[in-house]
Scaffold this motif. Structure first.
Motif, PDB file in Angstrom:
ATOM      1  N   PHE A 128      -9.749  10.117  14.924  1.00  0.00           N
ATOM      2  CA  PHE A 128      -9.115  10.606  13.834  1.00  0.00           C
ATOM      3  C   PHE A 128      -8.004  11.290  14.683  1.00  0.00           C
ATOM      4  CE2 PHE A 128      -6.992  14.006  11.228  1.00  0.00           C
ATOM      5  CZ  PHE A 128      -6.896  13.537  10.625  1.00  0.00           C
ATOM      6  N   VAL A 129      -6.982  10.032  14.301  1.00  0.00           N
ATOM      7  CA  VAL A 129      -5.159  10.593  14.829  1.00  0.00           C
ATOM      8  C   VAL A 129      -4.562  10.322  13.650  1.00  0.00           C
ATOM      9  CG1 VAL A 129      -2.998   9.920  15.773  1.00  0.00           C
ATOM     10  CG2 VAL A 129      -5.593   9.266  17.115  1.00  0.00           C
ATOM     11  N   PRO A 130      -4.281  12.590  13.102  1.00  0.00           N
ATOM     12  CA  PRO A 130      -3.201  12.121  12.305  1.00  0.00           C
ATOM     13  C   PRO A 130      -2.080  11.410  12.056  1.00  0.00           C
ATOM     14  CG  PRO A 130      -3.894  14.503  13.109  1.00  0.00           C
ATOM     15  CD  PRO A 130      -4.334  13.291  13.439  1.00  0.00           C
ATOM     16  N   HIS A 131      -1.899  10.477  11.120  1.00  0.00           N
ATOM     17  CA  HIS A 131      -0.213  10.205  11.478  1.00  0.00           C
ATOM     18  C   HIS A 131      -0.167   9.026   9.900  1.00  0.00           C
ATOM     19  CE1 HIS A 131      -3.583   6.143  11.673  1.00  0.00           C
ATOM     20  NE2 HIS A 131      -2.717   5.762  11.853  1.00  0.00           N
ATOM     21  N   VAL A 132       1.139   8.881  10.417  1.00  0.00           N
ATOM     22  CA  VAL A 132       1.363   7.858   9.368  1.00  0.00           C
ATOM     23  C   VAL A 132       2.035   6.155   9.610  1.00  0.00           C
ATOM     24  CG1 VAL A 132       3.195   7.292   7.467  1.00  0.00           C
ATOM     25  CG2 VAL A 132       2.218   9.576   7.005  1.00  0.00           C
ATOM     26  N   THR A 133       1.272   5.387   8.720  1.00  0.00           N
ATOM     27  CA  THR A 133       1.955   4.178   9.492  1.00  0.00           C
ATOM     28  C   THR A 133       2.973   3.564   8.879  1.00  0.00           C
ATOM     29  OG1 THR A 133      -0.449   3.347   9.403  1.00  0.00           O
ATOM     30  CG2 THR A 133       0.657   1.849   9.291  1.00  0.00           C
ATOM     31  N   LEU A 134       3.606   2.935  10.149  1.00  0.00           N
ATOM     32  CA  LEU A 134       5.239   2.395   9.979  1.00  0.00           C
ATOM     33  C   LEU A 134       5.593   0.868   9.557  1.00  0.00           C
ATOM     34  CD1 LEU A 134       7.337   4.886  12.332  1.00  0.00           C
ATOM     35  CD2 LEU A 134       7.141   4.826   9.521  1.00  0.00           C
ATOM     36  N   GLY A 135       4.225  -0.173  10.481  1.00  0.00           N
ATOM     37  CA  GLY A 135       4.282  -0.967  10.343  1.00  0.00           C
ATOM     38  C   GLY A 135       2.736  -1.813  10.737  1.00  0.00           C
ATOM     39  N   GLN A 136       2.154  -2.565  10.385  1.00  0.00           N
ATOM     40  CA  GLN A 136       0.611  -2.698  11.234  1.00  0.00           C
ATOM     41  C   GLN A 136       0.766  -4.629  10.780  1.00  0.00           C
ATOM     42  OE1 GLN A 136      -1.673  -0.964   8.197  1.00  0.00           O
ATOM     43  NE2 GLN A 136      -3.849  -2.215   8.903  1.00  0.00           N
ATOM     44  N   GLY A 137       0.294  -4.753  12.015  1.00  0.00           N
ATOM     45  CA  GLY A 137      -0.408  -6.179  11.362  1.00  0.00           C
ATOM     46  C   GLY A 137       1.067  -7.481  12.007  1.00  0.00           C
ATOM     47  N   LEU A 138       1.889  -6.477  12.473  1.00  0.00           N
ATOM     48  CA  LEU A 138       3.292  -7.374  12.584  1.00  0.00           C
ATOM     49  C   LEU A 138       3.435  -8.243  14.293  1.00  0.00           C
ATOM     50  CD1 LEU A 138       5.463  -5.474  10.642  1.00  0.00           C
ATOM     51  CD2 LEU A 138       4.708  -7.099   9.935  1.00  0.00           C
ATOM     52  N   ASP A 139       4.179  -9.209  14.862  1.00  0.00           N
ATOM     53  CA  ASP A 139       4.086  -8.839  16.310  1.00  0.00           C
ATOM     54  C   ASP A 139       5.045  -8.043  16.969  1.00  0.00           C
ATOM     55  OD1 ASP A 139       7.236  -9.513  16.210  1.00  0.00           O
ATOM     56  OD2 ASP A 139       7.244 -10.701  14.498  1.00  0.00           O
TER      57      ASP A 139
ATOM     58  N   CYS B 180      -5.091  18.968   9.884  1.00  0.00           N
ATOM     59  CA  CYS B 180      -5.522  17.571   9.625  1.00  0.00           C
ATOM     60  C   CYS B 180      -7.223  17.721  10.379  1.00  0.00           C
ATOM     61  CB  CYS B 180      -3.812  17.424  10.219  1.00  0.00           C
ATOM     62  SG  CYS B 180      -2.549  16.548   9.319  1.00  0.00           S
ATOM     63  N   ARG B 181      -6.542  18.069  10.944  1.00  0.00           N
ATOM     64  CA  ARG B 181      -8.214  17.806  12.074  1.00  0.00           C
ATOM     65  C   ARG B 181      -8.988  18.488  11.749  1.00  0.00           C
ATOM     66  NH1 ARG B 181      -8.129  14.765  16.708  1.00  0.00           N
ATOM     67  NH2 ARG B 181      -5.404  14.281  17.464  1.00  0.00           N
TER      68      ARG B 181
ATOM     69  N   VAL C 280       1.118  -0.947   0.032  1.00  0.00           N
ATOM     70  CA  VAL C 280       0.119  -0.499   0.373  1.00  0.00           C
ATOM     71  C   VAL C 280       0.750   0.789   0.156  1.00  0.00           C
ATOM     72  CG1 VAL C 280      -1.731   1.441   1.576  1.00  0.00           C
ATOM     73  CG2 VAL C 280      -2.223  -1.088   0.679  1.00  0.00           C
ATOM     74  N   PRO C 281       0.952   2.288  -0.748  1.00  0.00           N
ATOM     75  CA  PRO C 281       1.704   2.727  -0.897  1.00  0.00           C
ATOM     76  C   PRO C 281       1.298   3.893   0.173  1.00  0.00           C
ATOM     77  CG  PRO C 281       0.285   2.983  -3.344  1.00  0.00           C
ATOM     78  CD  PRO C 281      -0.426   1.859  -2.144  1.00  0.00           C
ATOM     79  N   PRO C 282       2.383   4.514   0.989  1.00  0.00           N
ATOM     80  CA  PRO C 282       2.730   4.979   2.572  1.00  0.00           C
ATOM     81  C   PRO C 282       1.526   6.635   1.655  1.00  0.00           C
ATOM     82  CG  PRO C 282       4.875   4.822   1.526  1.00  0.00           C
ATOM     83  CD  PRO C 282       4.434   4.691  -0.087  1.00  0.00           C
ATOM     84  N   HIS C 283       1.076   6.998   2.907  1.00  0.00           N
ATOM     85  CA  HIS C 283      -0.443   8.025   3.099  1.00  0.00           C
ATOM     86  C   HIS C 283      -0.999   7.932   4.222  1.00  0.00           C
ATOM     87  CE1 HIS C 283      -2.723   3.985   3.289  1.00  0.00           C
ATOM     88  NE2 HIS C 283      -3.341   4.349   4.354  1.00  0.00           N
ATOM     89  N   LEU C 284      -1.201   9.438   4.385  1.00  0.00           N
ATOM     90  CA  LEU C 284      -1.776  10.164   5.975  1.00  0.00           C
ATOM     91  C   LEU C 284      -3.343   9.840   5.549  1.00  0.00           C
ATOM     92  CD1 LEU C 284      -1.014  13.061   7.956  1.00  0.00           C
ATOM     93  CD2 LEU C 284      -3.924  12.327   7.594  1.00  0.00           C
ATOM     94  N   THR C 285      -3.780   9.215   6.165  1.00  0.00           N
ATOM     95  CA  THR C 285      -5.762   8.746   5.885  1.00  0.00           C
ATOM     96  C   THR C 285      -6.079   9.560   6.751  1.00  0.00           C
ATOM     97  OG1 THR C 285      -5.463   6.557   5.915  1.00  0.00           O
ATOM     98  CG2 THR C 285      -7.478   7.224   6.510  1.00  0.00           C
ATOM     99  N   LEU C 286      -7.155  10.328   5.490  1.00  0.00           N
ATOM    100  CA  LEU C 286      -7.931  11.299   6.672  1.00  0.00           C
ATOM    101  C   LEU C 286      -9.517  10.640   6.486  1.00  0.00           C
ATOM    102  CD1 LEU C 286      -7.072  13.795   3.843  1.00  0.00           C
ATOM    103  CD2 LEU C 286      -6.518  14.553   6.345  1.00  0.00           C
ATOM    104  N   LEU C 287     -10.019  10.194   6.025  1.00  0.00           N
ATOM    105  CA  LEU C 287     -11.509   9.014   6.226  1.00  0.00           C
ATOM    106  C   LEU C 287     -11.225   7.616   5.345  1.00  0.00           C
ATOM    107  CD1 LEU C 287     -13.916  12.024   5.526  1.00  0.00           C
ATOM    108  CD2 LEU C 287     -13.762  11.161   7.223  1.00  0.00           C
ATOM    109  N   THR C 288     -11.516   7.018   6.222  1.00  0.00           N
ATOM    110  CA  THR C 288     -11.639   5.872   5.514  1.00  0.00           C
ATOM    111  C   THR C 288     -12.569   4.776   5.581  1.00  0.00           C
ATOM    112  OG1 THR C 288     -10.426   3.627   4.706  1.00  0.00           O
ATOM    113  CG2 THR C 288     -10.161   4.489   6.867  1.00  0.00           C
ATOM    114  N   GLY C 289     -13.747   3.945   5.403  1.00  0.00           N
ATOM    115  CA  GLY C 289     -14.397   2.924   5.400  1.00  0.00           C
ATOM    116  C   GLY C 289     -16.139   3.139   5.305  1.00  0.00           C
TER     117      GLY C 289
END
Length: 177
Positions: A121-132, A101-102, A41-50
């Motif tokens: 809502f927490v303005p951020h860029v994900t570095l890692g997800q779904g890992l141990d 952002c808010r 997934v290309p890096p991004h800052l999510t504003l709204l999703t789902g």
């Protein structure tokens, strides 16, 4: 945070600030090296999703109007944080530009996209997800002193049919009024 999985055939909306180079390659490389299942997934800052896509014409008009009325800004990212134990995510928080952002998030989550959020809502860029936990701990520690910035000058609108295969619908420059 990852969007909740929708029902098959139910299209959802995602709106992000895309992360430009050279940051995109660095962030994607971090996720890939960690074995992140979402590294593609290309890096991004999510504003709204789902949120459900009920009328794409209205959504496009709304996002275009919000983008046109929002001046670009420079965002600074500093250090790391986590959403654990709620979700296995380590991220880089916005340290300068959080209020911007808010405000943009709130403007987008109105009109045809007005709906309650599952999470704050927490303005951020994900570095890692779904890992141990050990991998997330190492990623969090390795990036704790990293600071970087980007010029936020556009938002991108995506659609997904509930299969986590987000398709770019449009990109809107900010501040065109």
């Amino acid at each position: 945070m990852q969007a909740p999985v929708g029902r098959a055939g139910e299209e959802r909306v995602g709106i992000v600030i895309p992360i430009p180079e050279p940051h995109a390659a660095r962030l994607a490389g971090l996720r890939a090296a960690a074995g992140d299942p979402f590294a593609a997934v290309p890096p991004h800052l999510t504003l709204l999703t789902g949120l459900p896509a009920t009328d794409w014409n209205q959504i496009v008009e709304h996002v275009a109007a919000v983008a046109a009325a929002t001046e670009p800004t420079t965002l600074r990212f500093s250090g790391t944080a986590t959403f654990r134990p709620l979700t296995p995510v380590v991220y880089c928080p916005v340290s300068v530009g959080e209020r911007w952002c808010r405000t943009l998030h709130a403007a987008l989550q109105a009109g045809p996209l007005a709906a309650p959020s599952a999470y704050p809502f927490v303005p951020h860029v994900t570095l890692g997800q779904g890992l141990d936990d050990a991998t997330l701990d190492a990623l969090e520690a390795s990036q704790a002193a990293v600071e970087w910035e980007l010029r936020a000058d556009r938002v991108s609108l995506y659609g997904d049919l509930g299969d986590a295969d987000w398709k770019l619908r449009a990109t809107f420059p900010l501040g065109t009024l």
